[in-house]
Design an enzyme around this catalytic site. Structure first.
Site, PDB file in Angstrom:
ATOM      1  N   ASP A  23       0.826  -1.213   0.000  1.00 26.96           N
ATOM      2  CA  ASP A  23       0.000   0.000   0.000  1.00 26.96           C
ATOM      3  C   ASP A  23       0.862   1.265   0.000  1.00 26.96           C
ATOM      4  O   ASP A  23       1.937   1.278   0.593  1.00 26.96           O
ATOM      5  CB  ASP A  23      -0.899  -0.029   1.246  1.00 26.96           C
ATOM      6  CG  ASP A  23      -2.084   0.907   1.121  1.00 26.96           C
ATOM      7  OD1 ASP A  23      -2.301   1.462   0.023  1.00 26.96           O
ATOM      8  OD2 ASP A  23      -2.786   1.092   2.125  1.00 26.96           O
ATOM      9  N   ASN A  25       1.403   3.395  -2.940  1.00 26.41           N
ATOM     10  CA  ASN A  25       1.969   3.847  -4.223  1.00 26.41           C
ATOM     11  C   ASN A  25       1.452   5.230  -4.599  1.00 26.41           C
ATOM     12  O   ASN A  25       2.197   6.090  -5.065  1.00 26.41           O
ATOM     13  CB  ASN A  25       1.594   2.884  -5.354  1.00 26.41           C
ATOM     14  CG  ASN A  25       2.191   1.509  -5.174  1.00 26.41           C
ATOM     15  OD1 ASN A  25       3.072   1.323  -4.345  1.00 26.41           O
ATOM     16  ND2 ASN A  25       1.716   0.544  -5.945  1.00 26.41           N
ATOM     17  N   ASN A  71     -10.503  -3.238  -6.814  1.00 21.78           N
ATOM     18  CA  ASN A  71      -9.711  -2.239  -7.548  1.00 21.78           C
ATOM     19  C   ASN A  71     -10.305  -1.877  -8.906  1.00 21.78           C
ATOM     20  O   ASN A  71      -9.927  -0.867  -9.508  1.00 21.78           O
ATOM     21  CB  ASN A  71      -8.259  -2.706  -7.735  1.00 21.78           C
ATOM     22  CG  ASN A  71      -7.424  -2.619  -6.472  1.00 21.78           C
ATOM     23  OD1 ASN A  71      -6.460  -3.358  -6.290  1.00 21.78           O
ATOM     24  ND2 ASN A  71      -7.787  -1.709  -5.570  1.00 21.78           N
TER      25      ASN A  71
HETATM   26  C1  FPP Z   1      -1.743   0.212  -3.399  1.00 24.56           C
HETATM   27  O1  FPP Z   1      -1.342   1.544  -3.536  1.00 24.56           O
HETATM   28  C2  FPP Z   1      -1.221  -0.633  -4.445  1.00 24.56           C
HETATM   29  C3  FPP Z   1      -1.968  -1.226  -5.438  1.00 24.56           C
HETATM   30  C4  FPP Z   1      -3.426  -1.045  -5.579  1.00 24.56           C
HETATM   31  C5  FPP Z   1      -1.384  -2.085  -6.443  1.00 24.56           C
HETATM   32  C6  FPP Z   1      -0.062  -2.736  -6.130  1.00 24.56           C
HETATM   33  C7  FPP Z   1       0.568  -2.993  -7.429  1.00 24.56           C
HETATM   34  C8  FPP Z   1       1.887  -2.920  -7.715  1.00 24.56           C
HETATM   35  C9  FPP Z   1       2.946  -2.741  -6.686  1.00 24.56           C
HETATM   36  C10 FPP Z   1       2.363  -3.024  -9.107  1.00 24.56           C
HETATM   37  C11 FPP Z   1       1.719  -4.017 -10.021  1.00 24.56           C
HETATM   38  C12 FPP Z   1       1.703  -5.411  -9.558  1.00 24.56           C
HETATM   39  C13 FPP Z   1       2.289  -6.476 -10.141  1.00 24.56           C
HETATM   40  C14 FPP Z   1       1.973  -7.807  -9.598  1.00 24.56           C
HETATM   41  C15 FPP Z   1       3.231  -6.389 -11.282  1.00 24.56           C
HETATM   42  P1  FPP Z   1      -2.466   2.657  -3.618  1.00 24.56           P
HETATM   43  O2  FPP Z   1      -2.609   3.060  -5.044  1.00 24.56           O
HETATM   44  O3  FPP Z   1      -3.721   2.183  -2.960  1.00 24.56           O
HETATM   45  O4  FPP Z   1      -1.786   3.792  -2.781  1.00 24.56           O
HETATM   46  P2  FPP Z   1      -2.516   4.943  -1.945  1.00 24.56           P
HETATM   47  O5  FPP Z   1      -3.299   4.243  -0.862  1.00 24.56           O
HETATM   48  O6  FPP Z   1      -1.362   5.733  -1.422  1.00 24.56           O
HETATM   49  O7  FPP Z   1      -3.376   5.704  -2.911  1.00 24.56           O
END
Ligand code: FPP
Length: 251
Positions: A23, A25, A71
């Site tokens: 979590d 990104n 998602n």
């Molecule tokens: C959460 O961050 C992360 C995700 C929804 C996706 C995780 C995916 C990856 C790391 C890359 C792709 C995966 C693979 C298997 C190649 P968020 O966007 O919810 O962050 P936030 O809560 O800060 O908005």
């Protein structure tokens, strides 16, 4: 293995199986005034670092939450970015994973995935099926409740086909989950400071230790994983029983 990076005496202390909710990104990108897609892209780099580091801590299996059944509610552009990252991750890393003895397994529903992603998932599993050094499970189009429902439906189908007899028990239901056959989950880590499971591995979490770390996923790597392992090894896992404590003399 020589000097253990965690610096604790017992390399067999586990965890064997670590599950990661990657979590933060979006927040990582927003803090840098970058588009969210850049956060996900850096998230893939963090995933590569973490898979690379895991065997040094005695970890045999990592399960990561790549894309949840919820998602799909994100803007179409972000969904499409995440699908694109799976395409490029498999295109750039599948051969290396295969060579390094990593078996890739994808958890979650295949129906509803774009056809090319379903084919990529199938290829990644087929190409690495013979590997046994390390298991990388990627939860994709995955939801814990959906997985339990699907396992129950499988059992009902078997009953109706005369391939199973009642009553349903934990072993029979567990055999229908997408994690069936893998090692039990010892530790679930969530990054970014949020403290919830968000429909990840609901059944499997029953006796897992939970560690929440204040690091955003794109900053994750060997150091943060080592810290999570250290926290795990300080826990007293009882599985519902009573802890083995030294007997103190009375008086
Ligand atoms: C959460 O961050 C992360 C995700 C929804 C996706 C995780 C995916 C990856 C790391 C890359 C792709 C995966 C693979 C298997 C190649 P968020 O966007 O919810 O962050 P936030 O809560 O800060 O908005």
């Amino acid at each position: 293995m020589t000097a253990h990076p965690v610096g604790l005496p017992d390399p067999d202390a586990g965890p064997r199986h670590v599950a990661l909710i990657m979590d933060g990104n979006g927040r990582w990108a927003e803090a840098r005034a970058l588009p969210r897609a850049m956060g996900h892209r850096e998230g893939v780099q963090a995933l590569k670092r973490t898979v690379q580091a895991a065997p040094d801590f005695g970890i045999e299996c990592l399960t990561v939450f790549g894309f949840s059944t919820e998602n799909w509610r994100r803007p179409a552009e972000e969904v499409s970015d995440l699908m694109g990252l799976v395409r490029s991750y498999v295109a750039s890393d599948l051969n290396r994973l295969e060579r390094e003895g990593v078996r890739v397994r994808v958890l979650g529903r295949r129906t509803g995935l774009p056809a090319d992603i379903a084919a990529i998932v199938e290829r990644a599993e087929r190409t690495t099926a013979h590997n046994s050094r390390f298991l990388l499970q990627v939860a994709f189009n995955y939801g814990g409740r959906a997985d339990i429902v699907d396992a129950a439906q499988r059992y009902v189908d078997q009953l109706l086909a005369g391939q199973a007899t009642g009553p349903l028990d934990e072993a029979a239901l567990g055999a229908g989950l997408s994690t069936a056959g893998g090692p039990p989950v010892d530790l679930i880590v969530r990054t970014s400071g949020e403290q919830r499971l968000s429909n990840f591995l609901l059944w499997e979490a029953a006796y897992a230790e939970l560690v929440y770390q204040n690091v955003l996923w794109p900053d994750y790597g060997a150091e943060a994983l080592g810290d999570a392992v250290r926290q795990f090894r300080q826990r007293d896992r009882r599985f519902g029983a009573i802890a083995a404590r030294p007997v103190l003399a009375a008086g």
